[in-house]
Design a protein around this motif. Sequence first.
Motif, PDB file in Angstrom:
ATOM      1  N   TYR A   4       0.835  -1.201   0.000  1.00 26.42           N
ATOM      2  CA  TYR A   4       0.000   0.000   0.000  1.00 26.42           C
ATOM      3  C   TYR A   4       0.868   1.249   0.000  1.00 26.42           C
ATOM      4  N   VAL A   5       0.387   2.256  -0.690  1.00 28.69           N
ATOM      5  CA  VAL A   5       1.066   3.538  -0.679  1.00 28.69           C
ATOM      6  C   VAL A   5       0.051   4.564  -0.210  1.00 28.69           C
ATOM      7  N   ASN A   6       0.493   5.568   0.519  1.00 31.02           N
ATOM      8  CA  ASN A   6      -0.422   6.626   0.923  1.00 31.02           C
ATOM      9  C   ASN A   6      -0.418   7.725  -0.111  1.00 31.02           C
ATOM     10  N   ALA A   7      -1.527   7.913  -0.745  1.00 34.14           N
ATOM     11  CA  ALA A   7      -1.645   8.980  -1.728  1.00 34.14           C
ATOM     12  C   ALA A   7      -2.531  10.068  -1.152  1.00 34.14           C
ATOM     13  N   VAL A   8      -2.055  11.311  -1.219  1.00 34.09           N
ATOM     14  CA  VAL A   8      -2.856  12.405  -0.668  1.00 34.09           C
ATOM     15  C   VAL A   8      -3.623  13.054  -1.809  1.00 34.09           C
ATOM     16  N   ILE A   9      -4.919  13.065  -1.687  1.00 36.02           N
ATOM     17  CA  ILE A   9      -5.740  13.672  -2.723  1.00 36.02           C
ATOM     18  C   ILE A   9      -6.092  15.075  -2.236  1.00 36.02           C
ATOM     19  N   THR A  10      -5.327  16.057  -2.739  1.00 34.87           N
ATOM     20  CA  THR A  10      -5.385  17.396  -2.148  1.00 34.87           C
ATOM     21  C   THR A  10      -6.708  18.118  -2.406  1.00 34.87           C
ATOM     22  N   GLU A  11      -7.295  17.909  -3.578  1.00 37.55           N
ATOM     23  CA  GLU A  11      -8.503  18.654  -3.923  1.00 37.55           C
ATOM     24  C   GLU A  11      -9.595  18.461  -2.861  1.00 37.55           C
ATOM     25  N   GLU A  12      -9.699  17.228  -2.410  1.00 35.22           N
ATOM     26  CA  GLU A  12     -10.747  16.910  -1.436  1.00 35.22           C
ATOM     27  C   GLU A  12     -10.230  17.018   0.000  1.00 35.22           C
ATOM     28  N   GLN A  13      -8.917  17.313   0.138  1.00 35.54           N
ATOM     29  CA  GLN A  13      -8.296  17.304   1.474  1.00 35.54           C
ATOM     30  C   GLN A  13      -8.522  15.973   2.184  1.00 35.54           C
ATOM     31  N   LYS A  14      -8.514  14.923   1.398  1.00 32.31           N
ATOM     32  CA  LYS A  14      -8.725  13.594   1.972  1.00 32.31           C
ATOM     33  C   LYS A  14      -7.462  12.795   1.784  1.00 32.31           C
ATOM     34  N   GLU A  15      -7.190  11.879   2.706  1.00 30.60           N
ATOM     35  CA  GLU A  15      -6.048  10.999   2.534  1.00 30.60           C
ATOM     36  C   GLU A  15      -6.579   9.596   2.266  1.00 30.60           C
ATOM     37  N   SER A  16      -5.963   8.934   1.324  1.00 32.85           N
ATOM     38  CA  SER A  16      -6.501   7.637   0.947  1.00 32.85           C
ATOM     39  C   SER A  16      -5.372   6.660   0.652  1.00 32.85           C
ATOM     40  N   SER A  17      -5.538   5.390   1.021  1.00 34.82           N
ATOM     41  CA  SER A  17      -4.526   4.371   0.707  1.00 34.82           C
ATOM     42  C   SER A  17      -4.871   3.675  -0.595  1.00 34.82           C
ATOM     43  N   LEU A  18      -3.910   3.706  -1.488  1.00 35.95           N
ATOM     44  CA  LEU A  18      -4.133   3.034  -2.770  1.00 35.95           C
ATOM     45  C   LEU A  18      -3.196   1.838  -2.867  1.00 35.95           C
ATOM     46  N   PRO A  19      -3.688   0.670  -3.269  1.00 35.25           N
ATOM     47  CA  PRO A  19      -2.819  -0.507  -3.373  1.00 35.25           C
ATOM     48  C   PRO A  19      -1.799  -0.347  -4.491  1.00 35.25           C
ATOM     49  N   ILE A  20      -0.605  -0.879  -4.246  1.00 31.34           N
ATOM     50  CA  ILE A  20       0.394  -0.930  -5.316  1.00 31.34           C
ATOM     51  C   ILE A  20       0.524  -2.384  -5.740  1.00 31.34           C
ATOM     52  N   LEU A  21       0.345  -2.632  -7.028  1.00 33.84           N
ATOM     53  CA  LEU A  21       0.431  -4.004  -7.541  1.00 33.84           C
ATOM     54  C   LEU A  21       1.829  -4.243  -8.093  1.00 33.84           C
ATOM     55  N   GLU A  22       2.395  -5.400  -7.757  1.00 29.91           N
ATOM     56  CA  GLU A  22       3.730  -5.742  -8.252  1.00 29.91           C
ATOM     57  C   GLU A  22       3.630  -6.828  -9.300  1.00 29.91           C
ATOM     58  N   GLY A  23       4.216  -6.558 -10.472  1.00 34.09           N
ATOM     59  CA  GLY A  23       4.289  -7.602 -11.495  1.00 34.09           C
ATOM     60  C   GLY A  23       5.540  -8.433 -11.283  1.00 34.09           C
TER      61      GLY A  23
END
Length: 426
Positions: A4-23
């Motif tokens: 998982y990586v933490n991606a900050v979505i600034t427009e909404e001022q929300k923080e969200s975890s997005l999965p990182i997939l490894e090939g």
Amino acid sequence: MTKYVNAVITEEQKESSLPILEGTLGPHAVDIQNLYPRHNLLAFDPGFRSTASCKSAITFVDGDNGVLLYRGYPIEELAEHSNFEEVTYLLMHGELPKVDQYQEFIALLHRHNLLHEQVMSFYRGFRRDAHPMAVMVGVVGALSAFYHDVMDIQKQEDRMRAAIRLVAKMPMLAAASYTYSIGRPQRYPNNKFDFSSNFLQMMFGRPSEEYVVDPVLARAFDVILILHADHEQNASTSTVRLAASSGANPFACIAAGVASLWGPAHGGANEAVLKMLQEIGTVENIPKAIARAKDKNDSFRLMGFGHRVYKNFDPRSRVIQVQAKKVLEHLGIKDPLLDVALKLEEIALKDSYFIERKLYPNVDFYSGILLRAMGFPMNFFTAIFALARTAGWVSHWLELQHESHGIDRPRQLYVGSPLRHHPKKK
Ligand code: ACO
């Protein structure tokens, strides 16, 4: 494995975890599938420069290091040790064939390599001077009319038969687009020949004469087919996948791939390279051509140079350069265009414009010279590419059938007029 990586979505001022997939190899991918449902946001990536459109286990390209693998095998090793039939089996099934699997595969290709006689009547509807790719788009699509109701793409057996039919029939389909243009009767496939020799006899043989295969030319042609057989999610393969995602007839999907391949930025580039080399004409004119390619106000580009993924040598260009020299020497041809191409490559590779932008020769840079030496007309080069790439297209089509994400439906960043009302609306 999912990280998982933490991606900050600034427009909404929300923080969200997005999965990182490894090939297995290559860059990881951030899984953004929940971006829209959770955050009402879309990813914007015109040209798909940073987008993995699917998972695939067929082909791997490492553009920075100039690596191309089919099912894990380096392209150079396949070009040296395999033939096109083996490579097609590998792409379709995931493994190189064992002896009995190979024989069974060849028997299937032989069983399906004839065209329905009525298909031949389609050719007569075209102008004789039609571009072979225009004819190919039409006749490949027309095959769907012959194999539609009899085929259930939910059944693995039917899918495999459709894929084999496409690979097996493509040589005669392509050859006929040439023989029709010159008014020569079309020869049938002859199962005593291997795939490449069979194509050469259908392309160049006369029905009234025995065709003697030149083993050097047949091998060079086979190498061309191997090098062009697949290239992961390029424009034409993505087109095939997109068309197929709706459950469309596979012959129609491959016709869509042929259409996409035709363009000069894709499969049409080998034809464009030769035209460019002819225009340049002599080594003395190269500096002028280089200057034009670098000039922002001039639309001229060095055809056969640059690649969306390769920012290093395209490994196929080295293999093809060797074959081009070998065939020219074998045929005793002294082609001044080879001298122009070699010098052009030498000069461009030392020029800071090309170095900074990582523009190297791609597969098309030498293939035109080789194909011309073998006797192919220039406007036929892309049809050969289509013949080879059918192996990759059908492999991706087969792979896609096991995916469960349904129809591909990209979104857009709408930049048109906001809501307004019709002037007559009260
Ligand atoms: N000649 C001169 N300049 C070039 C060339 C070229 N062949 N290719 C790219 N550039 C320049 C661009 O002008 C751009 O310069 P800038 O940064 O100053 O604006 C920079 O290099 C990056 O180019 P892009 O267009 O962003 O690269 P992209 O990845 O989109 O394009 C492509 C790849 C289409 C293959 C391009 O290199 C090209 O047009 N090459 C010639 C056509 C060709 O050979 N196509 C065959 C591709 S291989 C295949 O399909 C089998």
